[in-house]
Design an enzyme around this catalytic site. Sequence first.
Site, PDB file in Angstrom:
ATOM      1  N   TYR A  36      45.787  43.133  54.269  1.00 14.90           N
ATOM      2  CA  TYR A  36      45.084  42.813  53.016  1.00 14.90           C
ATOM      3  C   TYR A  36      46.073  42.104  52.103  1.00 14.90           C
ATOM      4  CZ  TYR A  36      42.307  43.727  48.781  1.00 14.90           C
ATOM      5  OH  TYR A  36      41.576  43.624  47.620  1.00 14.90           O
ATOM      6  N   TYR A  69      34.976  53.472  52.533  1.00 21.74           N
ATOM      7  CA  TYR A  69      36.390  53.520  52.161  1.00 21.74           C
ATOM      8  C   TYR A  69      36.603  53.992  50.723  1.00 21.74           C
ATOM      9  CZ  TYR A  69      41.067  52.165  50.928  1.00 21.74           C
ATOM     10  OH  TYR A  69      42.357  52.214  50.470  1.00 21.74           O
ATOM     11  N   HIS A  70      35.952  53.302  49.786  1.00 16.94           N
ATOM     12  CA  HIS A  70      36.209  53.575  48.372  1.00 16.94           C
ATOM     13  C   HIS A  70      35.622  54.898  47.930  1.00 16.94           C
ATOM     14  CE1 HIS A  70      36.153  49.296  49.270  1.00 16.94           C
ATOM     15  NE2 HIS A  70      37.191  49.241  48.473  1.00 16.94           N
ATOM     16  N   LYS A 105      39.797  52.082  29.978  1.00 11.31           N
ATOM     17  CA  LYS A 105      40.566  51.204  30.854  1.00 11.31           C
ATOM     18  C   LYS A 105      40.527  49.780  30.336  1.00 11.31           C
ATOM     19  CE  LYS A 105      40.282  51.516  35.293  1.00 11.31           C
ATOM     20  NZ  LYS A 105      41.733  51.677  35.527  1.00 11.31           N
ATOM     21  N   ASP A 149      40.395  45.950  35.864  1.00 16.95           N
ATOM     22  CA  ASP A 149      40.554  46.924  36.936  1.00 16.95           C
ATOM     23  C   ASP A 149      39.456  47.984  36.849  1.00 16.95           C
ATOM     24  OD1 ASP A 149      41.515  48.782  38.780  1.00 16.95           O
ATOM     25  OD2 ASP A 149      42.806  49.708  37.274  1.00 16.95           O
ATOM     26  N   HIS A 167      39.167  50.688  38.968  1.00 15.50           N
ATOM     27  CA  HIS A 167      39.489  51.964  39.625  1.00 15.50           C
ATOM     28  C   HIS A 167      39.585  53.049  38.569  1.00 15.50           C
ATOM     29  CE1 HIS A 167      40.629  48.998  42.647  1.00 15.50           C
ATOM     30  NE2 HIS A 167      40.376  49.939  43.527  1.00 15.50           N
TER      31      HIS A 167
END
Lengths: 325, 700
Positions: B22, B176-177, B548, B552, B554
């Site tokens: 990646y 995945y996430h 945040k 981003d 996350h």
Amino acid sequence: MSADGRAIGARLREGDLSAAPAALNLLESTAPADREQATALMRVLSPAALGHEPPGHIIGVTGPPGAGKSTLLSALLAHWRSQEHLSVALLAVDPSSRRSGGSLLGDRARIEHDPSDRAVFIRSTAAGERLGGLAAGTRTAAHALAAAFDVVVVETVGVGQAETEVAEAVDTVVVVVQPGSGDSLQFLKAGIMEVPDILAVTKADTGQPAMSARRDLTAAMRSLGTDTPVLAVSSLPPPAGITELAQALAAHRAGCEVAARRRRGRHAGALIDFAAEHGNRGLRTLGGRDAAQRLLAALPDDLGEAEMVAALEAALAEASSPPVG
Amino acid sequence: MSEAVHPTRLPEREKPWMMRTYAGHSTAKASNELYRRNLAKGQTGLSIAFDLPTQTGHDPDEELARGEVGKVGVPIAHVGEMEALMEGIPLGEMNTSMTINATAAWLLALYIVAAERQGVPQERLTGTTQNDIIKEFLARGTYAFPPEPSMRLIADMVAYTVGNVPKWNPINICSYHLQEAGATPVQEIAYSLSNAIAVLDAVRERLGGQADELMGKVFGRISFFVNAGVRFVEEHAKLRAASILWEEIGRERYGVSDPRQLRFRYGVQVNSLGLTEAQPENNVQRIVLEALAVTLGRNARARAIQLPAWNEALGLPRPWDQQWSLRIQQVLAFETDILEYPDIFEGSKVMDGLVAELLAGARAEMAVVAEHGGAVAAVPYMKAALVDSHRERIRRIEAGEQVVVGQNRFTESEPSPLTADAEGGILVVDPAVEAQEIEAVRRWRAERDQAAVDAALADLSRVATEDGAERGNLMEASIVAARAGATTGEWAGALRAVFGSYRAPTGVGEASAPAGTASEPERLAALRDRVSALGEQLGRRPKILVGKPGLDGHSNGAEQIAVRARDAGMDVVYEGIRLTPSQIAASALQEGVHVIGLSILSGSHRELIPAVMEALREAGVSAPVIVGGIIPEQDAAALRQAGVAAVYTPKDFDISKIMSEIIDLLGTSANADGNGAASPSAPGTAARPAPPSAASKSAK
């Protein structure tokens, strides 16, 4: 050091919107020094001191969780700002569980607004231990902000009877109802039909369910002998019914006795504050709730809530002091 | 012997899975050089990391892009940059995976046009666009449009590729996430498969009369992107369970019968959540074991693998760090014997039992999602469930019930030579990149045929407003716009104007109150007592703003801080992701918060935090600021210099301790100025001026 309540009150009186954060910091505080300054602030803004009621339109928006209040408020906010150029303060009262004492205040994120717009003020508070859906200080805060802002919205989550306290704190109550959720039925059962001045049925884009909810509520209102408007709104793009709702709000305000309604609200608020401070025993010393009501009714009409509480406390001191001589 | 029935060895060694890294950063040109070097090292496919502005549909010169350009991936603003990215790489032969979601249709359009200019027709293209928007709402945060139109974009893209780019995997459903966001194996299976069902239902509706004929093909093109944690036996069982359920869904719900179309095809990036900042060399053995989870059993082996680098909890990995991870794959594939055998777990009672357990759990959880009205409608439910699971995971680590070597056990360590160099063993993107990219996109706009771009964008908007079965395909309109030279921000802007913008649920409001069985009720109770006392002192309950800045998405860390602050008794204003500095300042001021907590994981803290400090100072807010994220020590020092009260990094896993320090901080500032609230600042408590480098960058 506590902030200067008089100065902050004066700034609000002059229409300085940037005084709002400092005013709320004082009005929400329980620290004794802050309480004193908060009283000073409210004195500056009492109808007696102003010579009139604070001119802003105080609107209560209430309804069950998930009814679409935040989305509706986003659309109303956009309308008020872009179409009518009104300044707007929003007091969002969050019902979050107080089990831990803490709360997550999510409304700010849910209500779409332009953060650089100085004429929009949003403040979130937790309802806290207070029953009735309002946080301590929200009522006085709405009153104070109405001195500077054109519109002050108090948003609460309605859970049945609790709406009545909201009704006492505002000029106009909008109850938000979601179609097809059984809300309208709940609503009829809850016996709070006298609370709303306007009913807003959300999610009009769903078509049939919204239409039938609107029809049921209109019929119910008629059977009660009121002509409370029932409006269907859709906040999704393209929004529908928002202009009509804003017009209905303005029309209600133009037709209601603002001064009388606010006075009743201040009476109720003063009693709540007095009881919170002195308990039922304090009320009994005054001769009971009715006696206290009469005492309040005898006061001049344009007193602020702080002065009303002060008058009750003076009466309490007199009643509990031993007879002289 | 029974060798003929059940051979012990395969007749010949199996071909290895596709190996990727990646990668992507700074500029298209720099990333192209990196890709070519990686391919020379034996990597067999490309995996493109895009920067956050590209992922969320913003050009480098927009306000929200500030500090993020070229950081976590490569910026691609138009077809010229896509051509530069792929220069010298034959697209007819390459297999390219793009981690792109909200703007997937656009990036695929750019890729198709770049190939066209290499003389490669779209029929020959092979690769994958991630394109899984539901998990963006749930876990990763790079969405751009509301759920309904996002699903339409995906359906259009699937319909288009099945007909025109037949070897392309238009969507890669990601579990995945979900694991990164705290999902248990059962939640990972259930939510990702529910998500796939939502996509397939939307495509079936899109295909209308052709659905019966094409559904098998569509089903066969859906692939998955999964995660594997260090509990690698259970993780392997999870993949076996998922493949059984997937086949079942294909047969029963969509009437697919071709076994090749029913195969559960998946690529992997193994777990990053479990990688530690403390003793980061231990991450190497974690990565190896996790790779075993997805390669050991032939019946559920990955098609493509990319491994994280050992230092991901420290910052952006360098090419050498990524090479190390590629070598792990190569040792596994070429030195060990795992590719010589049939499935080694077949007939194992333990494995079958584990699979049965996971299947039962996943079926039950999928039924709950279906009751909520399917994956799109169930986003708030799933989000809240993930926040809860993640909180439980953190609690177990804090309490030592889950051992993390080097972090909550065996913490004694020699100094690590791996992190000894000046930058601390990570990649630092040249801050000049952003200015160059802004200049480049402006030049591009000035030099193109504006009339052609306007016409293409107008047509895109028109197609977006169409409704019903006869509506046009957004993919076709996007390819025309790509050819004309439209930019990423313009493409997304045109669609935002029609679809509206969106904020996903944060999950924290719905997260349940702390369970009565928490293992540390005493610590939490002690925190609450201190918060109450502090409230008395301040006059109001301590109020914290958590948010945040930047692009981003996350948000897991920020959410956990928000939930714990609430559990400790504070009032929490949680505003979620994608906040501008001025937005944070306005909220802090209006809400009268006593402290501000900011979280950034994308590496843009060097630009964004000083910009927030500046905005707070301008707004007259004196409340202290704490920062959490993947922040190298030398940056942390610079942030403290700029006035940040405390910096927390992944090694600070004990959230109760963080809470306790926040309370200390508020107690101190309450004593200092009587009222720590965000009132006009007292001299001396205001944020110090930002360092010159950051200040000049933020002046755009």
